[in-house]
Design a protein around this motif. Structure first.
Motif, PDB file in Angstrom:
ATOM      1  N   ASP A  16      -9.275  -3.864  -1.237  1.00 44.83           N
ATOM      2  CA  ASP A  16      -8.952  -4.740  -2.532  1.00 44.83           C
ATOM      3  C   ASP A  16      -7.578  -4.312  -2.875  1.00 44.83           C
ATOM      4  O   ASP A  16      -6.780  -5.121  -3.355  1.00 44.83           O
ATOM      5  N   ALA A  17      -7.446  -2.911  -3.202  1.00 44.54           N
ATOM      6  CA  ALA A  17      -6.044  -2.221  -3.619  1.00 44.54           C
ATOM      7  C   ALA A  17      -5.225  -2.705  -2.774  1.00 44.54           C
ATOM      8  O   ALA A  17      -4.104  -3.079  -3.207  1.00 44.54           O
ATOM      9  N   ALA A  18      -5.313  -2.501  -1.667  1.00 41.56           N
ATOM     10  CA  ALA A  18      -4.288  -2.970  -0.377  1.00 41.56           C
ATOM     11  C   ALA A  18      -3.764  -4.513  -0.694  1.00 41.56           C
ATOM     12  O   ALA A  18      -2.380  -4.788  -0.660  1.00 41.56           O
ATOM     13  N   GLU A  19      -4.895  -5.165  -0.754  1.00 46.00           N
ATOM     14  CA  GLU A  19      -4.481  -6.620  -0.857  1.00 46.00           C
ATOM     15  C   GLU A  19      -3.950  -6.914  -2.340  1.00 46.00           C
ATOM     16  O   GLU A  19      -2.915  -7.632  -2.320  1.00 46.00           O
ATOM     17  N   ARG A  20      -4.142  -6.251  -3.289  1.00 45.66           N
ATOM     18  CA  ARG A  20      -3.857  -6.616  -4.817  1.00 45.66           C
ATOM     19  C   ARG A  20      -2.381  -6.246  -4.931  1.00 45.66           C
ATOM     20  O   ARG A  20      -1.543  -6.957  -5.451  1.00 45.66           O
ATOM     21  N   PHE A  21      -2.071  -5.061  -4.199  1.00 45.05           N
ATOM     22  CA  PHE A  21      -0.497  -4.535  -4.243  1.00 45.05           C
ATOM     23  C   PHE A  21       0.017  -4.557  -2.953  1.00 45.05           C
ATOM     24  O   PHE A  21       1.350  -4.298  -3.070  1.00 45.05           O
ATOM     25  N   HIS A  22      -0.417  -5.407  -2.144  1.00 51.57           N
ATOM     26  CA  HIS A  22       0.289  -5.745  -0.798  1.00 51.57           C
ATOM     27  C   HIS A  22       0.945  -4.424  -0.145  1.00 51.57           C
ATOM     28  O   HIS A  22       2.120  -4.231  -0.025  1.00 51.57           O
ATOM     29  N   MET A  73      -4.034   1.485 -14.738  1.00 52.50           N
ATOM     30  CA  MET A  73      -4.293   1.024 -13.476  1.00 52.50           C
ATOM     31  C   MET A  73      -4.795  -0.321 -13.633  1.00 52.50           C
ATOM     32  O   MET A  73      -4.406  -1.224 -12.951  1.00 52.50           O
ATOM     33  N   ALA A  74      -5.606  -0.568 -14.727  1.00 56.25           N
ATOM     34  CA  ALA A  74      -6.434  -1.855 -15.119  1.00 56.25           C
ATOM     35  C   ALA A  74      -5.241  -3.021 -15.229  1.00 56.25           C
ATOM     36  O   ALA A  74      -5.461  -4.064 -14.732  1.00 56.25           O
ATOM     37  N   VAL A  75      -4.257  -2.650 -16.069  1.00 58.06           N
ATOM     38  CA  VAL A  75      -3.239  -3.694 -16.295  1.00 58.06           C
ATOM     39  C   VAL A  75      -1.988  -3.631 -15.202  1.00 58.06           C
ATOM     40  O   VAL A  75      -0.768  -4.130 -15.580  1.00 58.06           O
ATOM     41  N   SER A  76      -1.911  -2.546 -14.491  1.00 53.92           N
ATOM     42  CA  SER A  76      -0.708  -2.385 -13.632  1.00 53.92           C
ATOM     43  C   SER A  76      -0.092  -3.551 -12.840  1.00 53.92           C
ATOM     44  O   SER A  76      -1.128  -4.363 -11.971  1.00 53.92           O
ATOM     45  N   PRO A  77       0.889  -3.904 -12.813  1.00 53.45           N
ATOM     46  CA  PRO A  77       1.542  -5.277 -12.178  1.00 53.45           C
ATOM     47  C   PRO A  77       2.035  -4.780 -10.877  1.00 53.45           C
ATOM     48  O   PRO A  77       2.345  -5.757 -10.059  1.00 53.45           O
ATOM     49  N   SER A  78       2.164  -3.450 -10.636  1.00 54.54           N
ATOM     50  CA  SER A  78       3.009  -3.262  -9.254  1.00 54.54           C
ATOM     51  C   SER A  78       2.537  -1.884  -8.802  1.00 54.54           C
ATOM     52  O   SER A  78       1.816  -1.211  -9.682  1.00 54.54           O
ATOM     53  N   ILE A  79       2.958  -1.441  -7.629  1.00 51.41           N
ATOM     54  CA  ILE A  79       2.528  -0.316  -7.015  1.00 51.41           C
ATOM     55  C   ILE A  79       3.303   1.186  -7.795  1.00 51.41           C
ATOM     56  O   ILE A  79       2.439   1.872  -8.083  1.00 51.41           O
ATOM     57  N   GLY A  80       4.417   0.703  -8.251  1.00 55.04           N
ATOM     58  CA  GLY A  80       4.814   1.891  -9.026  1.00 55.04           C
ATOM     59  C   GLY A  80       4.132   2.324 -10.279  1.00 55.04           C
ATOM     60  O   GLY A  80       4.037   3.283 -10.594  1.00 55.04           O
ATOM     61  N   VAL A  81       3.849   1.290 -11.151  1.00 53.67           N
ATOM     62  CA  VAL A  81       3.124   1.538 -12.214  1.00 53.67           C
ATOM     63  C   VAL A  81       1.674   2.301 -11.950  1.00 53.67           C
ATOM     64  O   VAL A  81       1.135   3.144 -12.571  1.00 53.67           O
ATOM     65  N   ALA A  82       1.117   1.656 -10.931  1.00 52.07           N
ATOM     66  CA  ALA A  82      -0.189   2.057 -10.339  1.00 52.07           C
ATOM     67  C   ALA A  82       0.049   3.494  -9.907  1.00 52.07           C
ATOM     68  O   ALA A  82      -1.131   4.296 -10.129  1.00 52.07           O
ATOM     69  N   ILE A  83       1.078   3.938  -9.306  1.00 53.97           N
ATOM     70  CA  ILE A  83       1.249   5.327  -8.907  1.00 53.97           C
ATOM     71  C   ILE A  83       1.365   6.234 -10.326  1.00 53.97           C
ATOM     72  O   ILE A  83       0.617   7.299 -10.294  1.00 53.97           O
ATOM     73  N   VAL A  84       1.958   5.672 -11.204  1.00 57.38           N
ATOM     74  CA  VAL A  84       2.007   6.516 -12.609  1.00 57.38           C
ATOM     75  C   VAL A  84       0.344   6.813 -12.927  1.00 57.38           C
ATOM     76  O   VAL A  84      -0.073   7.617 -13.535  1.00 57.38           O
ATOM     77  N   TRP A 144     -10.282  -7.270 -11.578  1.00 60.11           N
ATOM     78  CA  TRP A 144      -9.633  -5.641 -11.507  1.00 60.11           C
ATOM     79  C   TRP A 144      -9.510  -5.064 -12.859  1.00 60.11           C
ATOM     80  O   TRP A 144      -9.802  -3.982 -13.354  1.00 60.11           O
ATOM     81  N   THR A 145      -8.893  -6.121 -13.848  1.00 56.97           N
ATOM     82  CA  THR A 145      -8.741  -5.417 -14.976  1.00 56.97           C
ATOM     83  C   THR A 145      -9.923  -5.093 -15.725  1.00 56.97           C
ATOM     84  O   THR A 145      -9.944  -4.130 -16.575  1.00 56.97           O
ATOM     85  N   ILE A 146     -10.920  -6.034 -16.019  1.00 58.35           N
ATOM     86  CA  ILE A 146     -12.532  -5.414 -16.582  1.00 58.35           C
ATOM     87  C   ILE A 146     -12.817  -4.402 -15.831  1.00 58.35           C
ATOM     88  O   ILE A 146     -13.333  -3.551 -16.513  1.00 58.35           O
ATOM     89  N   THR A 147     -12.851  -4.287 -14.515  1.00 57.95           N
ATOM     90  CA  THR A 147     -13.581  -3.026 -13.862  1.00 57.95           C
ATOM     91  C   THR A 147     -12.817  -1.999 -14.443  1.00 57.95           C
ATOM     92  O   THR A 147     -13.633  -0.903 -14.859  1.00 57.95           O
ATOM     93  N   PHE A 148     -11.520  -1.565 -14.202  1.00 62.48           N
ATOM     94  CA  PHE A 148     -11.079  -0.308 -14.553  1.00 62.48           C
ATOM     95  C   PHE A 148     -10.731  -0.261 -15.965  1.00 62.48           C
ATOM     96  O   PHE A 148     -10.756   1.200 -16.454  1.00 62.48           O
ATOM     97  N   GLY A 149     -10.541  -1.392 -16.802  1.00 62.08           N
ATOM     98  CA  GLY A 149     -10.940  -1.023 -18.164  1.00 62.08           C
ATOM     99  C   GLY A 149     -12.132  -0.579 -18.544  1.00 62.08           C
ATOM    100  O   GLY A 149     -12.166   0.409 -19.537  1.00 62.08           O
TER     101      GLY A 149
END
Length: 415
Positions: A16-22, A73-84, A144-149
C-alpha cells in the motif's frame, strides 16, 4: 509494545505504501533504512542520556517523537515528507527499549535480569501482531490518514501514562541502583564524568564487542522479514493470500514469544556457554532454512515456509542474550552506554539487509509490486549471507577473547 507497533507499522502495508507514494523497491527500503539508521545512531547518545537522567523523561520524549512522526506520516503528501516522518519515528523508538532495560536493572534483582529482559521482549513482540493484522484491516476499511493518525494519538496517550506511572527507581532509594541478591551488593547506576572514556572503555572490553556482534547477527534476517519484505515476498513472490501470509508472519512472532523465556532461563543457567550453545545455533538454523527456501525448485511448499518463519523467530530471543553479555561484562556506571553499543549492532545489520534486498530487486527490474517475482526475491534474500558470515566469524573471535579475559581459556602464546 506500542514502540514496536510504530516500528513495524509498514510491515503489513508495504505494498500500500509503495502504491501511495509510487515508490520502487529501493525507495521503499529507504523508509526502513532511514528509520533503522536513526535508531542505531541514537543508541549511544540515548544510553548516555539514560545514565544521566534515568528512564522516565527519556521514554516520554521518545513517545512524543513517535507520535509526531506518525502524524506526519498520516498527512505526508510525498516521499520526502514521509522519510522525515520515519526519521522522527526512529529517533523516538530508539529511546524506548534501552530505557525499559534500565528499568529492569534498577527495579529487579540482578539474577532475574535475563528472564525479565526476555519477558520484556515478549511483551514487545505483541506489537508486531498489532502491526500485522489490526493495522492492515483498519487501513483497508478506513483511510491512510485515519490509520496512522490513530497510532499517533495512542502515542500521546502512552506518553501521559508513562509520565504518570513510571518511576526511575523504587521510592526507598535515592539513586538508580542495581542489587545483587546473592551478595547483597548495591551499585549506583550513574554516568561517567567523561562520556568519551565510558564509550571507549565499553568498546575496549571483548565482552561488549561479543554483545555487539551477537546482536548484529541474530535478529537482522527476522527484522528485515517482519519490518518490510516478508509480506511482499510471501504474497507477490510465493503467491500466498494476504491472510495466509499474515498468519505465517504472526507465527514468527508467536515463536519468538514462546522461545523468549526458555532462552532467557538457559542464558541464566549457562552464562559461560551462551554463545556456543544458544547464539550460534540460532544463527545456523536461520541460514539453513533460508538456503533451503532459496534453492527449492519452484514455489516453496507451505511446510517449508513455516519452517523458515519458525527459524527466523528464534533470532529475536537469541538477540536478547547480547544484553546479558553487555550487563555481565560492564560495571554498573556503563550499563546504558554498553546497552546502546550492543543495540546498535542489530539495527546496523538490519538496515544493511533491508537496503541490499531492495537494491537487488531494483537491479533485476523487479522494483515495484507489479514486477515482483519469486526469482528476484530469492536473489535479493541471498544478499543476507555475507552479513551472517561476518557476524559469526566475529562472534567466534570475540568469544575467545572474552574467555581469555575472564580466565576461562589460556592466553595464546606469541611466537
Amino acid at each position: 509494545m506500542l514502540a514496536i507497533t510504530n516500528r513495524s507499522s509498514l510491515s503489513a502495508v508495504g505494498v500500500d505504501a509503495a502504491e501511495r507514494f509510487h515508490a520502487d523497491a529501493a525507495t521503499l527500503s529507504l523508509f526502513a533504512v532511514v528509520q533503522l539508521a536513526v535508531y542505531g545512531g541514537m543508541q549511544i547518545p540515548i544510553g548516555i542520556l539514560l545514565d544521566r537522567y534515568g528512564s522516565r523523561p527519556i521514554m516520554v520524549i521518545g513517545m512524543l517523537l513517535m507520535s509526531i512522526g506518525q502524524f506526519v506520516m498520516a498527512v505526508s503528501p510525498s516521499i520526502g515528507v514521509a522519510i522525515v516522518a520515519r526519521v522522527l519515528l526512529g529517533a523516538g523508538d530508539a529511546a524506548i527499549f534501552p530505557a525499559v532495560l534500565r528499568l529492569v536493572a534498577t527495579w529487579f534483582p540482578a539474577q532475574r535480569g535475563p528472564l525479565m529482559v526476555q519477558l520484556t521482549g515478549i511483551t514487545g513482540q505483541a506489537g508486531q501482531l498489532v502491526a500485522l493484522l489490526p493495522l492492515a484491516v483498519m487501513l483497508h476499511s478506513t483511510t491512510w490518514t485515519i490509520t496512522f493518525g490513530s497510532i499517533a494519538g495512542l502515542g500521546v496517550l502512552f506518553a501521559v501514562l508513562v509520565f504518570t506511572f513510571v518511576r526511575n527507581r523504587p521510592p526507598e532509594r535515592e539513586e538508580d541502583v542495581t542489587v545483587n541478591t546473592e551478595t547483597g551488593v548495591i551499585r549506583v547506576v550513574t554516568s561517567s564524568i567523561d562520556t568519551g572514556v565510558g564509550i571507549r572503555a565499553a568498546l575496549a572490553h571483548p565482552g561488549t564487542r561479543l554483545a555487539f556482534w551477537s546482536h548484529f547477527t541474530t535478529p537482522f534476517a527476522g527484522t528485515a522479514f517482519l519490518l518490510l519484505w516478508g509480506m511482499p515476498y510471501l504474497t507477490e513472490g510465493e503467491g500466498l493470500s494476504s491472510a495466509a501470509a499474515a498468519g505465517l508472519v504472526s507465527l514468527n512472532v508467536v515463536v519468538a514469544m514462546v522461545l523468549g523465556p526458555i532462552l532467557g532461563e538457559l542464558s541464566r543457567r549457562i552464562p559461560t556457554r551462551r554463545s556456543l550453545a544458544l547464539v550460534l545455533p540460532s544463527i545456523a538454523v536461520q541460514v539453513v532454512a533460508w538456503m533451503l527456501v532459496i534453492f527449492w525448485p519452484g514455489p516453496a511448499p507451505l511446510w517449508l515456509l513455516t519452517v523458515l518463519v519458525v527459524c527466523l523467530g528464534a533470532g529475536g530471543p537469541a538477540s536478547m542474550i547480547a544484553f546479558d553479555h553487555a550487563r555481565t561484562h560492564n560495571p554498573a556506571h556503563r550499563l546504558s552506554t554498553a546497552t546502546g553499543v550492543t543495540n546498535s549492532g542489530g539495527f546496523l545489520a538490519a538496515l544493511t539487509a533491508i537496503f541490499l534486498i531492495g537494491l537487488t530487486l531494483d537491479l533485476q527490474g523487479a522494483g515495484t509490486p507489479g514486477t515482483y517475482s519469486l526469482g528476484a526475491f530469492r536473489w535479493a534474500f541471498f544478499t543476507q549471507l555475507p552479513l551472517w558470515a561476518l557476524g559469526m566469524t566475529m562472534i567466534v573471535i570475540e568469544r575467545k577473547r572474552t574467555r581469555i579475559r575472564m580466565g576461562l581459556d589460556p592466553e595464546r602464546r606469541r611466537r
